[in-house]
Design a protein around this motif. Structure first.
Motif, PDB file in Angstrom:
ATOM      1  N   ASP A   2       0.825  -1.200   0.000  1.00 56.52           N
ATOM      2  CA  ASP A   2       0.000   0.000   0.000  1.00 56.52           C
ATOM      3  C   ASP A   2       0.860   1.250   0.000  1.00 56.52           C
ATOM      4  OD1 ASP A   2      -2.394  -1.389  -0.041  1.00 56.52           O
ATOM      5  OD2 ASP A   2      -2.487  -1.543   2.134  1.00 56.52           O
ATOM      6  N   MET A   5       2.193   1.825  -3.508  1.00 60.37           N
ATOM      7  CA  MET A   5       1.170   2.395  -4.391  1.00 60.37           C
ATOM      8  C   MET A   5       0.931   3.856  -4.065  1.00 60.37           C
ATOM      9  SD  MET A   5       0.277   0.496  -6.809  1.00 60.37           S
ATOM     10  CE  MET A   5      -1.167   1.353  -7.386  1.00 60.37           C
ATOM     11  N   ASP A   6       0.952   4.214  -2.772  1.00 55.26           N
ATOM     12  CA  ASP A   6       0.757   5.600  -2.366  1.00 55.26           C
ATOM     13  C   ASP A   6       1.878   6.474  -2.919  1.00 55.26           C
ATOM     14  OD1 ASP A   6      -0.431   7.772  -0.877  1.00 55.26           O
ATOM     15  OD2 ASP A   6       1.259   7.564   0.514  1.00 55.26           O
ATOM     16  N   THR A   8       3.814   5.771  -5.488  1.00 57.04           N
ATOM     17  CA  THR A   8       3.689   5.776  -6.949  1.00 57.04           C
ATOM     18  C   THR A   8       2.629   6.783  -7.389  1.00 57.04           C
ATOM     19  OG1 THR A   8       4.339   3.451  -7.039  1.00 57.04           O
ATOM     20  CG2 THR A   8       3.224   4.333  -8.974  1.00 57.04           C
ATOM     21  N   LYS A   9       1.501   6.806  -6.716  1.00 52.60           N
ATOM     22  CA  LYS A   9       0.439   7.756  -7.057  1.00 52.60           C
ATOM     23  C   LYS A   9       0.904   9.194  -6.862  1.00 52.60           C
ATOM     24  CE  LYS A   9      -3.480   4.759  -6.098  1.00 52.60           C
ATOM     25  NZ  LYS A   9      -4.615   4.480  -5.205  1.00 52.60           N
ATOM     26  N   ARG A  10       1.628   9.453  -5.779  1.00 57.11           N
ATOM     27  CA  ARG A  10       2.131  10.813  -5.533  1.00 57.11           C
ATOM     28  C   ARG A  10       3.126  11.220  -6.611  1.00 57.11           C
ATOM     29  NH1 ARG A  10       3.291  10.228   0.692  1.00 57.11           N
ATOM     30  NH2 ARG A  10       5.369  10.652  -0.082  1.00 57.11           N
ATOM     31  N   VAL A  12       3.217  10.066  -9.743  1.00 52.29           N
ATOM     32  CA  VAL A  12       2.458  10.272 -10.989  1.00 52.29           C
ATOM     33  C   VAL A  12       1.758  11.632 -10.954  1.00 52.29           C
ATOM     34  CG1 VAL A  12       0.494   9.451 -12.363  1.00 52.29           C
ATOM     35  CG2 VAL A  12       2.190   7.825 -11.501  1.00 52.29           C
ATOM     36  N   LYS A  13       1.163  11.977  -9.832  1.00 47.81           N
ATOM     37  CA  LYS A  13       0.514  13.288  -9.707  1.00 47.81           C
ATOM     38  C   LYS A  13       1.523  14.413  -9.884  1.00 47.81           C
ATOM     39  CE  LYS A  13      -3.258  11.912  -6.664  1.00 47.81           C
ATOM     40  NZ  LYS A  13      -3.816  12.012  -5.294  1.00 47.81           N
ATOM     41  N   ARG A  52       6.650   2.354 -12.900  1.00 47.28           N
ATOM     42  CA  ARG A  52       5.752   1.320 -12.364  1.00 47.28           C
ATOM     43  C   ARG A  52       6.331  -0.075 -12.576  1.00 47.28           C
ATOM     44  NH1 ARG A  52       3.551  -0.594  -8.515  1.00 47.28           N
ATOM     45  NH2 ARG A  52       1.839  -1.992  -8.924  1.00 47.28           N
ATOM     46  N   THR A 109       9.893  11.588 -14.016  1.00 46.91           N
ATOM     47  CA  THR A 109       9.684  10.720 -12.844  1.00 46.91           C
ATOM     48  C   THR A 109      10.883  10.761 -11.913  1.00 46.91           C
ATOM     49  OG1 THR A 109      10.405   8.774 -14.066  1.00 46.91           O
ATOM     50  CG2 THR A 109       8.032   9.094 -13.823  1.00 46.91           C
TER      51      THR A 109
END
Length: 126
Positions: A2, A5-6, A8-10, A12-13, A52, A109
């Motif tokens: 988790d 993923m958190d 990775t999401k940050r 990407v944003k 990713r 990235t």
């Protein structure tokens, strides 16, 4: 997982925000072109995909025995390198894609990872 993923999401944003900032700068300086936009987006998308794929590889390698892990990591590294080379070749050959824009996108990235890492380290110190 988790937490991965958190993060990775940050990242990407952050890449999306930087893309928008760069596009805004291009408009403000009258240097905007469709080719630059396509190059930036192409590089950014494949940079996020590469990131990713790296995260997935790390998650799998941690659970493997050292011999298999080394082979798996090496194979995945080669795949990511081939993807990056394909993006760069496409950007060089296609007249409608700006090569510099693609390179900038590919680096986003890395820049976003540094920013998110520094920011999360700074917030954990408070």
């Amino acid at each position: 997982m988790d937490n991965t993923m958190d993060i990775t999401k940050r990242i990407v944003k952050c890449v999306l925000v930087v893309d928008l900032i760069i596009i805004g700068i291009l408009f403000a300086t009258y240097t905007y072109s469709k080719a630059m936009l396509l190059g930036l987006l192409l590089g950014s998308v494949f940079s996020v995909i590469n990131f990713r794929l790296l995260a997935i590889t790390i998650e799998k390698v941690v659970e493997m025995d050292p011999g298999r892990a080394q082979i798996h990591a090496g194979t995945r590294y080669t795949i990511r390198l081939v993807i990056t080379a394909a993006v760069l070749i496409l950007a060089l050959k296609a007249p409608y894609i700006d090569f510099i824009g693609a390179i900038i996108g590919l680096f986003l990235t890395k820049i976003a990872s540094l920013y998110v890492g520094i920011r999360s380290r700074h917030s954990s110190m408070e």
